[in-house]
Design a protein around this motif. Structure first.
Motif, PDB file in Angstrom:
ATOM      1  N   THR A 115       0.955  -1.204  -0.023  1.00  0.00           N
ATOM      2  CA  THR A 115       0.030   0.149   0.302  1.00  0.00           C
ATOM      3  C   THR A 115       0.768   1.154  -0.006  1.00  0.00           C
ATOM      4  N   GLY A 116       2.030   1.257   0.748  1.00  0.00           N
ATOM      5  CA  GLY A 116       2.848   2.538   0.738  1.00  0.00           C
ATOM      6  C   GLY A 116       3.466   2.431  -0.683  1.00  0.00           C
ATOM      7  N   ARG A 117       3.803   1.554  -1.465  1.00  0.00           N
ATOM      8  CA  ARG A 117       4.267   1.511  -2.852  1.00  0.00           C
ATOM      9  C   ARG A 117       3.358   2.087  -3.674  1.00  0.00           C
ATOM     10  N   GLN A 118       2.087   1.656  -3.482  1.00  0.00           N
ATOM     11  CA  GLN A 118       1.061   2.054  -4.300  1.00  0.00           C
ATOM     12  C   GLN A 118       0.613   3.591  -4.222  1.00  0.00           C
ATOM     13  N   LYS A 119       0.718   3.989  -2.979  1.00  0.00           N
ATOM     14  CA  LYS A 119       0.514   5.235  -2.692  1.00  0.00           C
ATOM     15  C   LYS A 119       1.484   6.396  -3.199  1.00  0.00           C
ATOM     16  N   ALA A 120       2.650   5.953  -3.185  1.00  0.00           N
ATOM     17  CA  ALA A 120       3.880   6.686  -3.594  1.00  0.00           C
ATOM     18  C   ALA A 120       3.783   6.723  -5.127  1.00  0.00           C
ATOM     19  N   SER A 122       1.191   6.542  -7.211  1.00  0.00           N
ATOM     20  CA  SER A 122      -0.019   7.211  -7.302  1.00  0.00           C
ATOM     21  C   SER A 122       0.210   8.541  -7.264  1.00  0.00           C
ATOM     22  N   THR A 123       1.001   9.078  -6.507  1.00  0.00           N
ATOM     23  CA  THR A 123       1.425  10.361  -6.097  1.00  0.00           C
ATOM     24  C   THR A 123       2.295  11.053  -7.243  1.00  0.00           C
ATOM     25  N   ARG A 176      -7.165  11.832  -8.943  1.00  0.00           N
ATOM     26  CA  ARG A 176      -6.522  10.966  -7.713  1.00  0.00           C
ATOM     27  C   ARG A 176      -7.232  11.436  -6.545  1.00  0.00           C
ATOM     28  N   ASN A 177      -8.195  12.229  -6.793  1.00  0.00           N
ATOM     29  CA  ASN A 177      -9.230  12.490  -5.504  1.00  0.00           C
ATOM     30  C   ASN A 177     -10.319  11.562  -5.608  1.00  0.00           C
ATOM     31  N   LYS A 178     -10.450  10.782  -4.350  1.00  0.00           N
ATOM     32  CA  LYS A 178     -11.516   9.745  -4.356  1.00  0.00           C
ATOM     33  C   LYS A 178     -13.006  10.245  -4.699  1.00  0.00           C
TER      34      LYS A 178
END
Length: 194
Positions: A115-120, A122-123, A176-178
């Motif tokens: 999840t940390g990799r995915q978040k980085a 996607s940023t 990127r905004n849910k």
């Protein structure tokens, strides 16, 4: 922005110490001054040309290369300056972006949680998409010799970096905004059902 992302991902604990307001102003002013210094040289050289033919530019806006086609005097020196100055001022930022994202990718791959990799990723992905479209179209217009480009292709590539990139920039960043993604999904579902 790539440097900002690099500092945020590779040095997160030092981010606020590195990216101060003053440093951001220095980066912005440096970018503006470099841009104005490049274009001012071209403006001075172009202002000294003689124009005796038609005054209609066959382009979508008053760009330097189509404008030089209208000049009656020798423009070879200005063409050389445009290409010579264009190469470092397109390649230098591209190199900085590629190096920054290489370090970012290496840092993200070291993150243990998925999840940390995915978040980085996607940023960074939205910025990388917009920058890629912008720099590839600019590189094609100003660095690649114009003999390989047709006038129509040159106009299309110019539209990519002057209109399309600023148009899709807010769209890509807002996806990127849910909440915006959910609203788009509801709209599509409503129209598909009807």
């Amino acid at each position: 922005m790539s440097y900002d992302r690099y500092v945020a991902i590779c040095n997160p604990l030092q981010y606020s110490a590195i990216m101060t307001g003053g440093y951001c102003i220095i980066l912005s002013v440096t970018s503006w001054l470099l841009g104005f210094s490049i274009i001012s040289f071209e403006i001075v050289k172009t202002a000294k040309l003689h124009f005796c033919g038609p005054n209609i530019i066959d382009h979508l806006f008053c760009d330097i290369v189509p404008l030089l086609k209208l000049a009656c005097s020798d423009t070879s020196m200005i063409h050389v300056v445009v290409y010579v100055m264009g190469i470092p001022f397109v390649i230098m930022p591209t190199t900085i972006i590629v190096v920054s994202y290489t370090y970012i990718i290496l840092a993200v791959l070291r993150i243990s949680s998925s999840t940390g990799r995915q978040k980085a990723f996607s940023t960074c992905s939205s910025h990388l998409i917009v920058v890629s479209i912008f720099y590839w179209s600019i590189f094609s217009v100003y660095v690649v010799p114009s003999k390989g480009l047709t006038n129509t292709l040159s106009k299309i590539l110019s539209l990519l970096y002057t209109v399309f990139t600023p148009l899709i920039n807010p769209i890509i960043y807002s996806l990127r905004n849910k909440d915006i993604r959910k609203a788009i999904q509801r709209t599509f579902q409503k129209h598909v059902i009807w």
